[in-house]
Design a protein around this motif. Sequence first.
Motif, PDB file in Angstrom:
ATOM      1  N   LEU A   4       0.831  -1.206   0.000  1.00 40.16           N
ATOM      2  CA  LEU A   4       0.000   0.000   0.000  1.00 40.16           C
ATOM      3  C   LEU A   4       0.866   1.258   0.000  1.00 40.16           C
ATOM      4  O   LEU A   4       0.649   2.180  -0.789  1.00 40.16           O
ATOM      5  N   ALA A   5       1.863   1.290   0.891  1.00 37.37           N
ATOM      6  CA  ALA A   5       2.724   2.474   0.995  1.00 37.37           C
ATOM      7  C   ALA A   5       3.541   2.669  -0.280  1.00 37.37           C
ATOM      8  O   ALA A   5       3.701   3.795  -0.765  1.00 37.37           O
ATOM      9  N   TYR A   6       4.044   1.572  -0.845  1.00 34.80           N
ATOM     10  CA  TYR A   6       4.856   1.656  -2.055  1.00 34.80           C
ATOM     11  C   TYR A   6       4.038   2.202  -3.219  1.00 34.80           C
ATOM     12  O   TYR A   6       4.467   3.119  -3.921  1.00 34.80           O
ATOM     13  N   GLU A   7       2.864   1.634  -3.441  1.00 36.83           N
ATOM     14  CA  GLU A   7       2.060   2.075  -4.577  1.00 36.83           C
ATOM     15  C   GLU A   7       1.609   3.525  -4.407  1.00 36.83           C
ATOM     16  O   GLU A   7       1.569   4.285  -5.370  1.00 36.83           O
ATOM     17  N   ARG A   8       1.294   3.919  -3.177  1.00 36.09           N
ATOM     18  CA  ARG A   8       0.931   5.319  -2.949  1.00 36.09           C
ATOM     19  C   ARG A   8       2.116   6.236  -3.233  1.00 36.09           C
ATOM     20  O   ARG A   8       1.953   7.321  -3.821  1.00 36.09           O
ATOM     21  N   ALA A   9       3.318   5.812  -2.825  1.00 34.04           N
ATOM     22  CA  ALA A   9       4.512   6.626  -3.074  1.00 34.04           C
ATOM     23  C   ALA A   9       4.790   6.746  -4.571  1.00 34.04           C
ATOM     24  O   ALA A   9       5.132   7.824  -5.070  1.00 34.04           O
ATOM     25  N   VAL A  10       4.641   5.647  -5.305  1.00 32.57           N
ATOM     26  CA  VAL A  10       4.881   5.687  -6.747  1.00 32.57           C
ATOM     27  C   VAL A  10       3.855   6.586  -7.431  1.00 32.57           C
ATOM     28  O   VAL A  10       4.199   7.391  -8.308  1.00 32.57           O
ATOM     29  N   LEU A  11       2.603   6.500  -7.016  1.00 33.97           N
ATOM     30  CA  LEU A  11       1.582   7.365  -7.604  1.00 33.97           C
ATOM     31  C   LEU A  11       1.839   8.833  -7.264  1.00 33.97           C
ATOM     32  O   LEU A  11       1.634   9.711  -8.109  1.00 33.97           O
ATOM     33  N   ASP A  12       2.328   9.095  -6.059  1.00 30.75           N
ATOM     34  CA  ASP A  12       2.706  10.469  -5.709  1.00 30.75           C
ATOM     35  C   ASP A  12       3.816  10.956  -6.630  1.00 30.75           C
ATOM     36  O   ASP A  12       3.838  12.115  -7.050  1.00 30.75           O
ATOM     37  N   TRP A  13       4.764  10.063  -6.949  1.00 36.27           N
ATOM     38  CA  TRP A  13       5.864  10.426  -7.861  1.00 36.27           C
ATOM     39  C   TRP A  13       5.308  10.787  -9.239  1.00 36.27           C
ATOM     40  O   TRP A  13       5.693  11.802  -9.827  1.00 36.27           O
ATOM     41  N   PHE A  14       4.407   9.959  -9.747  1.00 34.64           N
ATOM     42  CA  PHE A  14       3.801  10.261 -11.050  1.00 34.64           C
ATOM     43  C   PHE A  14       3.112  11.626 -11.017  1.00 34.64           C
ATOM     44  O   PHE A  14       3.229  12.419 -11.945  1.00 34.64           O
ATOM     45  N   ASP A  15       2.382  11.883  -9.943  1.00 33.96           N
ATOM     46  CA  ASP A  15       1.590  13.110  -9.859  1.00 33.96           C
ATOM     47  C   ASP A  15       2.439  14.352  -9.614  1.00 33.96           C
ATOM     48  O   ASP A  15       1.936  15.469  -9.753  1.00 33.96           O
ATOM     49  N   ALA A  16       3.714  14.170  -9.253  1.00 33.08           N
ATOM     50  CA  ALA A  16       4.600  15.309  -9.003  1.00 33.08           C
ATOM     51  C   ALA A  16       5.722  15.381 -10.032  1.00 33.08           C
ATOM     52  O   ALA A  16       6.769  15.982  -9.777  1.00 33.08           O
ATOM     53  N   LEU A  17       5.520  14.794 -11.205  1.00 29.29           N
ATOM     54  CA  LEU A  17       6.543  14.839 -12.248  1.00 29.29           C
ATOM     55  C   LEU A  17       6.861  16.284 -12.610  1.00 29.29           C
ATOM     56  O   LEU A  17       5.982  17.150 -12.564  1.00 29.29           O
ATOM     57  N   PRO A  18       8.115  16.560 -12.988  1.00 35.72           N
ATOM     58  CA  PRO A  18       8.473  17.931 -13.385  1.00 35.72           C
ATOM     59  C   PRO A  18       7.629  18.414 -14.565  1.00 35.72           C
ATOM     60  O   PRO A  18       7.115  17.604 -15.350  1.00 35.72           O
ATOM     61  N   GLY A  19       7.531  19.715 -14.693  1.00 34.31           N
ATOM     62  CA  GLY A  19       6.698  20.353 -15.705  1.00 34.31           C
ATOM     63  C   GLY A  19       6.695  19.712 -17.081  1.00 34.31           C
ATOM     64  O   GLY A  19       5.627  19.396 -17.613  1.00 34.31           O
ATOM     65  N   PRO A  20       7.869  19.478 -17.705  1.00 30.24           N
ATOM     66  CA  PRO A  20       7.856  18.898 -19.058  1.00 30.24           C
ATOM     67  C   PRO A  20       7.248  17.500 -19.130  1.00 30.24           C
ATOM     68  O   PRO A  20       6.842  17.057 -20.191  1.00 30.24           O
ATOM     69  N   LEU A  21       7.191  16.811 -17.990  1.00 39.56           N
ATOM     70  CA  LEU A  21       6.627  15.461 -17.980  1.00 39.56           C
ATOM     71  C   LEU A  21       5.195  15.428 -17.464  1.00 39.56           C
ATOM     72  O   LEU A  21       4.533  14.406 -17.560  1.00 39.56           O
ATOM     73  N   ARG A  22       4.741  16.522 -16.897  1.00 44.00           N
ATOM     74  CA  ARG A  22       3.425  16.537 -16.257  1.00 44.00           C
ATOM     75  C   ARG A  22       2.341  16.578 -17.324  1.00 44.00           C
ATOM     76  O   ARG A  22       2.347  17.428 -18.199  1.00 44.00           O
ATOM     77  N   PRO A  23       1.373  15.682 -17.239  1.00 39.82           N
ATOM     78  CA  PRO A  23       0.296  15.665 -18.226  1.00 39.82           C
ATOM     79  C   PRO A  23      -0.737  16.733 -17.943  1.00 39.82           C
ATOM     80  O   PRO A  23      -0.926  17.138 -16.796  1.00 39.82           O
ATOM     81  N   ALA A  24      -1.390  17.151 -18.982  1.00 37.23           N
ATOM     82  CA  ALA A  24      -2.462  18.138 -18.824  1.00 37.23           C
ATOM     83  C   ALA A  24      -3.658  17.524 -18.113  1.00 37.23           C
ATOM     84  O   ALA A  24      -4.396  18.195 -17.420  1.00 37.23           O
ATOM     85  N   ASP A  25      -3.847  16.186 -18.267  1.00 35.54           N
ATOM     86  CA  ASP A  25      -5.036  15.542 -17.690  1.00 35.54           C
ATOM     87  C   ASP A  25      -4.800  14.961 -16.306  1.00 35.54           C
ATOM     88  O   ASP A  25      -5.696  14.368 -15.718  1.00 35.54           O
ATOM     89  N   GLY A  26      -3.557  15.074 -15.779  1.00 34.79           N
ATOM     90  CA  GLY A  26      -3.280  14.609 -14.424  1.00 34.79           C
ATOM     91  C   GLY A  26      -3.197  13.108 -14.255  1.00 34.79           C
ATOM     92  O   GLY A  26      -3.268  12.597 -13.157  1.00 34.79           O
TER      93      GLY A  26
END
Length: 196
Positions: free
Chosen positions: A158-180
Motif C-alpha cells: 500500500l505504501a509503495y504504490e501510494r509513493a509511486v503514484l505520488d511520484w507520477f503526480d509530481a513529475l516535473p513540468g515537461p513530464l506533467r500531463p495536462a489531464d493529471g
Amino acid sequence: MPDRPLNATAASLLGFLHDGPMTGWDLVEYAQQRIGGFWSLTQSQVYRELAAMAAAGLVRAGERGRRDRQPYEITEAGRAAFAEWAAKPPAEEAIRFPLLLTVLFGRHLPPERLAEYLATHRATHADRLAGYEAVAAALPAEADDVDPYSVATLRFGLAYERAVLDWFDALPGPLRPADGTGGAPAGGAATPPAAD
C-alpha cells in the motif's frame, strides 16, 4: 541439506509448502497472489526449482492427479534448509525500475511515446493500489484473526504504490500531463534533481 545455498525463489516455494502439499501450478498461482507484487517468479522457474529441490531431497513428489499435475510436499530436510535460509539476514534490495531508465533518457523519445509509457505505468500502479486496498478492506476486524506477517507485507505494498503514484503526480513540468494521469505532454525528460 542442499549442495548449494537456497536462492530466494526456492526458499519462497518451501515457505509456501509449509501450508501443505501443492502442485507446481498451485505454487505459481499462490506465489502470484502472495508475492507477485514484489517478487518476480515465472512458471518455468517454479518447475525448475521443484525439480532441483526434489533431487536434493528438500521436497517429495506425490502421485500425479488430474491433468497429470503432481503435488509436492516439503520434507524434513526442506524444513531445515528453509529454516537456515530464513535465519540469514536478507540481501540488500536493489531497485530495478525500468521506467526510470526510460524517463532518464526520455529526451531521446518522441514526447507522445514517453507520455504513453508514463500513462500506462501509472494506470498499472493505480490498479495494484486498488487491489491492495480491496485486500485490506476484506481483512477481519479482529486482530487475532489476522496474520501479522501478511499484514506487514500488505502495508508495504500500500505504501509503495501510494509513493509511486505520488511520484507520477509530481513529475516535473515537461513530464506533467495536462489531464493529471501521469503521462507526459510535449517536451523532453528533465534531469532528476540532485539529492538533498
